[in-house]
Scaffold this motif. Structure first.
Motif, PDB file in Angstrom:
ATOM      1  N   GLU A 134      43.802  39.929  41.635  1.00  0.00           N
ATOM      2  CA  GLU A 134      42.537  40.010  40.906  1.00  0.00           C
ATOM      3  C   GLU A 134      41.651  38.809  41.230  1.00  0.00           C
ATOM      4  OE1 GLU A 134      44.061  40.518  36.990  1.00  0.00           O
ATOM      5  OE2 GLU A 134      43.808  42.711  37.042  1.00  0.00           O
ATOM      6  N   HIS A 135      42.302  37.663  41.380  1.00  0.00           N
ATOM      7  CA  HIS A 135      41.543  36.463  41.713  1.00  0.00           C
ATOM      8  C   HIS A 135      40.810  36.645  43.043  1.00  0.00           C
ATOM      9  CE1 HIS A 135      40.539  32.288  42.496  1.00  0.00           C
ATOM     10  NE2 HIS A 135      41.180  32.376  43.646  1.00  0.00           N
ATOM     11  N   TYR A 136      41.523  37.158  44.041  1.00  0.00           N
ATOM     12  CA  TYR A 136      40.894  37.258  45.362  1.00  0.00           C
ATOM     13  C   TYR A 136      39.940  38.441  45.466  1.00  0.00           C
ATOM     14  CZ  TYR A 136      43.475  33.286  47.046  1.00  0.00           C
ATOM     15  OH  TYR A 136      43.938  32.014  47.219  1.00  0.00           O
ATOM     16  N   LEU A 137      40.192  39.498  44.678  1.00  0.00           N
ATOM     17  CA  LEU A 137      39.206  40.583  44.636  1.00  0.00           C
ATOM     18  C   LEU A 137      37.897  40.062  44.054  1.00  0.00           C
ATOM     19  CD1 LEU A 137      41.290  43.707  43.537  1.00  0.00           C
ATOM     20  CD2 LEU A 137      40.144  43.344  45.727  1.00  0.00           C
ATOM     21  N   GLU A 138      38.025  39.239  43.032  1.00  0.00           N
ATOM     22  CA  GLU A 138      36.861  38.593  42.432  1.00  0.00           C
ATOM     23  C   GLU A 138      36.142  37.739  43.485  1.00  0.00           C
ATOM     24  OE1 GLU A 138      36.363  38.303  38.669  1.00  0.00           O
ATOM     25  OE2 GLU A 138      34.368  37.783  39.462  1.00  0.00           O
ATOM     26  N   ARG A 139      36.945  37.036  44.267  1.00  0.00           N
ATOM     27  CA  ARG A 139      36.423  36.115  45.273  1.00  0.00           C
ATOM     28  C   ARG A 139      35.552  36.847  46.308  1.00  0.00           C
ATOM     29  NH1 ARG A 139      34.485  33.923  48.400  1.00  0.00           N
ATOM     30  NH2 ARG A 139      34.848  32.093  49.686  1.00  0.00           N
ATOM     31  N   VAL A 140      35.915  38.080  46.638  1.00  0.00           N
ATOM     32  CA  VAL A 140      35.127  38.836  47.625  1.00  0.00           C
ATOM     33  C   VAL A 140      34.149  39.804  46.948  1.00  0.00           C
ATOM     34  CG1 VAL A 140      36.908  38.684  49.406  1.00  0.00           C
ATOM     35  CG2 VAL A 140      36.868  40.668  47.879  1.00  0.00           C
ATOM     36  N   GLY A 141      34.017  39.656  45.621  1.00  0.00           N
ATOM     37  CA  GLY A 141      33.064  40.479  44.890  1.00  0.00           C
ATOM     38  C   GLY A 141      33.479  41.921  44.725  1.00  0.00           C
ATOM     39  N   MET A 142      34.795  42.181  44.689  1.00  0.00           N
ATOM     40  CA  MET A 142      35.268  43.560  44.579  1.00  0.00           C
ATOM     41  C   MET A 142      36.131  43.775  43.330  1.00  0.00           C
ATOM     42  SD  MET A 142      34.051  45.329  47.080  1.00  0.00           S
ATOM     43  CE  MET A 142      35.139  46.729  47.138  1.00  0.00           C
ATOM     44  N   ALA A 143      35.969  42.901  42.343  1.00  0.00           N
ATOM     45  CA  ALA A 143      36.817  43.009  41.149  1.00  0.00           C
ATOM     46  C   ALA A 143      36.670  44.369  40.466  1.00  0.00           C
ATOM     47  CB  ALA A 143      36.485  41.887  40.171  1.00  0.00           C
ATOM     48  N   ASP A 144      35.463  44.934  40.515  1.00  0.00           N
ATOM     49  CA  ASP A 144      35.246  46.210  39.821  1.00  0.00           C
ATOM     50  C   ASP A 144      35.832  47.388  40.598  1.00  0.00           C
ATOM     51  OD1 ASP A 144      33.353  45.619  41.798  1.00  0.00           O
ATOM     52  OD2 ASP A 144      31.956  47.115  41.011  1.00  0.00           O
ATOM     53  N   LYS A 145      36.302  47.146  41.821  1.00  0.00           N
ATOM     54  CA  LYS A 145      36.870  48.245  42.607  1.00  0.00           C
ATOM     55  C   LYS A 145      38.390  48.149  42.699  1.00  0.00           C
ATOM     56  CE  LYS A 145      32.888  49.996  43.843  1.00  0.00           C
ATOM     57  NZ  LYS A 145      32.437  51.256  43.231  1.00  0.00           N
TER      58      LYS A 145
END
Lengths: 241, 263
Positions: free
Chosen positions: B144-155
Motif C-alpha cells: 500500500e505504501h508503494y502504491l501510494e508512492r506511484v499514485g495508484m493507491a485507489d487502484k
C-alpha cells in the motif's frame, strides 16, 4: 406415452442410484483426469525428452482408440488379469478392484488426461512469456512460477474449452452400462426390459442428462466469471448476446 | 514523504552492479561484444542506442534473464558463481544464488508484464511474500505504501485488464519498489505507452531518481535520459561507443548523429 412406471418405488430407486453413480463417476473422473492432464501437459512442455515422448505416445494412443474399446480393454482384459494375481482377492483393494466403477473411473481419467492434457498444454503455451519472465526476474522459483502464475493463467485461458470437455465426459458415462454398472442408462434398460416401454425411460434419462448439462454449464460459467482478473468485456452471465 | 519503509540512502558510492567484459551471443550473432559497465549506488545510468544495439540484452544480463557467454558479473557486492567449461564459456548458474540475488534487483518491463489474475495490490505483494517471506500483513502494508508512492493507491483492488497502460506501468513500478531492491532495472518503460501516458510514468521515474535510488534504464527518451542520468552509456552494435556524463556523451562526435534530435 405411459409414464405410470415412474410411481414404482423400485424404478425410482434404480434411477436415483443411476443418477448418483453418474455424478460420482463424473466427479472422480474430472478431478483425477484434470490432475493427470496437468502432468501430461507439463511432461510434454518441460519434461526430459523420454518423458515428453512418453506423454506424447500416451496422448496419441488414448485419443486414437475408441473409448468403448478402452473400457472393454480395462474391464475384461486388465480386470481378468488382475483376478489372476495371487492373493489379490484377500487384499484390501479387492472390494475396489472388482467394481466396474473402478474400471470406468480408470478409463475416463486416462481419457480426460489425454484430451484435456492437450488443451492445457495449448493454454500454457498461450500464456505470454513476459508474465513468467517477470516471475523469474523477481526471484520466484520455477515451482512458484508454475503454481502461482503459469497454471492459474493457463486454466483461465482454457476454462471454456474445459467446460466442453466436462460435458463430453458426462455423456461418455453411459458407456459404463455395458460393463454392468448401474448408471442412468442401465436403469432405463432395466425399466425397458421389465415394462416393455422403450421410449419413455430413454426420454426421461435424456431429460436428466440435458438438465445436468445445463446445471454443469452454468456452474462452470460462474467459475469462469469469478476467475480473478476476468476481462471486463467478457463479464456476461450467459455466454450469448 | 519519509517512511519507515524507505531504506536510508548509502552515502558511499559502492557499485550496485558491475559487469566485466560481457559477451553474449545468440547463435552466430554476437549481441554484446566485450561490454563492461558499473552502476554506483545511488546513481542513475541510462543506456541509449539504436534498436538492435544490444541495450535490452545488456540490461537483461544484469538480473540474468539472459545468461552471458563470457565475462564476470557482481550484484550487490557478490560475484555471480558461473559454471564454465574448459574454454571459459559460461554454461550454468547457481540457482539458489540466482534467486537470492534476483530479489535484490527488481525490473520494470516494456510490456509491464503484470500478472493479470492478481489485483493491483496482489501484483505488488506477490514477490515480497513468496520470495522474501513477508507475512501477508507486512507485505500489504509495504504494498500500500508503494502504491501510494506511484499514485495508484485507489487502484489496489483493480485488475490489470481494467487499467490503462500508464496505470499498469505505475503498478509495475510499485511492484519493483516493494522488493526494496538495491538496483532498479527499467527496460524501455514508456515505449509501449500512448504518447499522452508517457509523462505520468516518466514523472514517477524522475521522482525515484531524485530520491537517490540506484537505477539502470534502457530508454529512447533522449531528453529524459539526459535530465535524470548521472551516467550515460551509448551502445552501438554491441559495443560501448561512448560513456560518461550526459553532457560528455551528447557532445561526443561519435554519437552526435544519434542523439542530435534531442539535443
Amino acid at each position: 406415452m405411459d409414464f405410470s412406471w415412474l410411481s414404482d418405488p423400485f424404478y425410482q430407486a434404480y434411477l436415483w442410484e443411476g443418477f448418483v453413480n453418474t455424478l460420482w463417476l463424473l466427479l472422480v473422473s474430472a478431478v483425477g483426469g484434470l490432475l493427470l492432464a496437468v502432468a501430461v501437459a507439463l511432461a510434454r512442455l518441460r519434461g526430459p525428452r523420454p518423458l515428453a515422448w512418453l506423454a506424447w505416445a500416451f496422448t496419441t494412443v488414448i485419443r486414437g482408440t475408441p473409448l468403448l474399446v478402452q473400457l472393454f480393454f480395462f474391464y475384461y482384459g486388465v480386470g481378468r488379469l488382475l483376478e489372476g494375481v495371487p492373493g489379490i482377492r484377500d487384499s484390501i483393494f479387492w472390494p475396489l478392484l472388482r467394481e466396474p466403477f473402478f474400471f470406468g473411473a480408470l478409463t475416463f481419467i486416462l481419457s480426460v488426461g489425454a484430451y484435456s492434457g492437450e488443451v492445457i498444454r495449448g493454454a500454457m503455451q498461450s500464456v505470454p512469456r513476459g508474465e513468467l519472465e517477470a516471475g523469474r526476474a523477481f526471484g520466484l522459483s520455477s515451482f512458484q512460477v508454475l503454481t502461482r502464475l503459469w497454471l492459474p493463467r493457463a486454466i483461465q485461458l482454457c476454462l471454456p474449452t474445459l467446460t466442453g470437455e466436462m460435458i463430453l465426459l458426462l455423456k461418455s458415462v453411459p458407456l459404463v452400462s455395458t460393463i454392468a454398472m448401474m448408471d442412468l442408462l442401465q436403469a432405463a434398460n432395466i425399466i425397458r426390459d421389465e415394462t416393455f416401454r422403450v421410449y419413455e425411460p430413454l426420454l426421461l434419462i435424456a431429460g436428466i442428462y440435458l438438465a445436468t448439462t445445463v446445471v454443469l454449464t452454468l456452474v462452470l460459467r460462474l467459475v469462469e466469471l469469478n476467475f480473478p482478473g476476468m476481462q471486463p468485456t467478457q463479464r456476461r452471465w450467459l455466454p450469448i448476446r | 514523504m519519509t517512511s519507515s519503509f524507505e531504506r536510508p540512502l548509502r552515502p558511499q558510492a559502492a557499485p550496485a552492479v558491475v559487469a566485466d567484459h560481457l559477451i553474449k551471443r545468440f547463435g552466430e550473432l554476437e549481441v554484446l561484444k566485450d561490454v563492461s559497465l558499473s552502476v554506483a549506488e545511488g546513481t542513475v545510468t541510462s543506456i541509449i542506442g539504436a534498436s538492435g544495439s544490444g541495450k535490452s540484452t545488456l540490461l537483461r544480463c544484469m538480473n540474468l534473464l539472459e545468461r552471458p557467454d563470457r565475462g564476470e558479473l557482481a550484484i550487490a557486492d557478490e560475484a555471480i558463481r558461473f559454471a564454465r567449461n574448459a574454454q571459459g564459456d559460461i554454461v550454468g548458474l547457481d540457482r539458489r544464488q540466482l534467486q537470492r540475488l534476483r530479489a535484490k534487483v527488481a525490473m520494470v518491463f516494456q510490456q509491464f508484464n503484470l500478472w493479470p489474475h492478481l489485483s493491483g495490490l496482489g501484483n505488488v505483494i506477490e514477490a515480497p511474500m513468496r520470495v522474501k517471506g513477508l507475512s501477508r500483513k507486512q507485505a500489504t502494508a509495504l504494498g500500500e505504501h508503494y502504491l501510494e508512492r506511484v499514485g495508484m493507491a485507489d487502484k489496489r483492488d483493480a485488475y490489470p485488464a481494467f487499467l490503462s497502460g500508464g496505470q499498469q506501468q505505475r503498478i509495475a513500478i510499485a511492484r519493483a519498489l516493494a522488493m526494496e531492491p538495491r538496483l532498479l532495472l527499467f527496460d524501455e518503460p514508456t515505449s509501449a505507452l500512448d504518447p499522452e501516458r508517457v509523462n505520468e510514468v516518466l514523472g514517477v521515474i524522475r521522482g525515484l531518481a531524485d530520491e537517490g535510488r540506484t537505477m539502470l534504464l534502457v530508454t529512447h527518451e533522449m531528453r529524459f535520459a539526459r535530465e535524470v542520468s548521472d551516467q550515460l552509456v551509448y551502445l552501438d552494435q554491441g559495443c560501448i561507443a561512448a560513456e560518461g556524463t550526459p553532457q560528455d556523451v551528447f557532445d561526443d562526435p561519435r554519437c552526435r548523429h544519434f542523439v542530435a534530435p534531442a539535443a
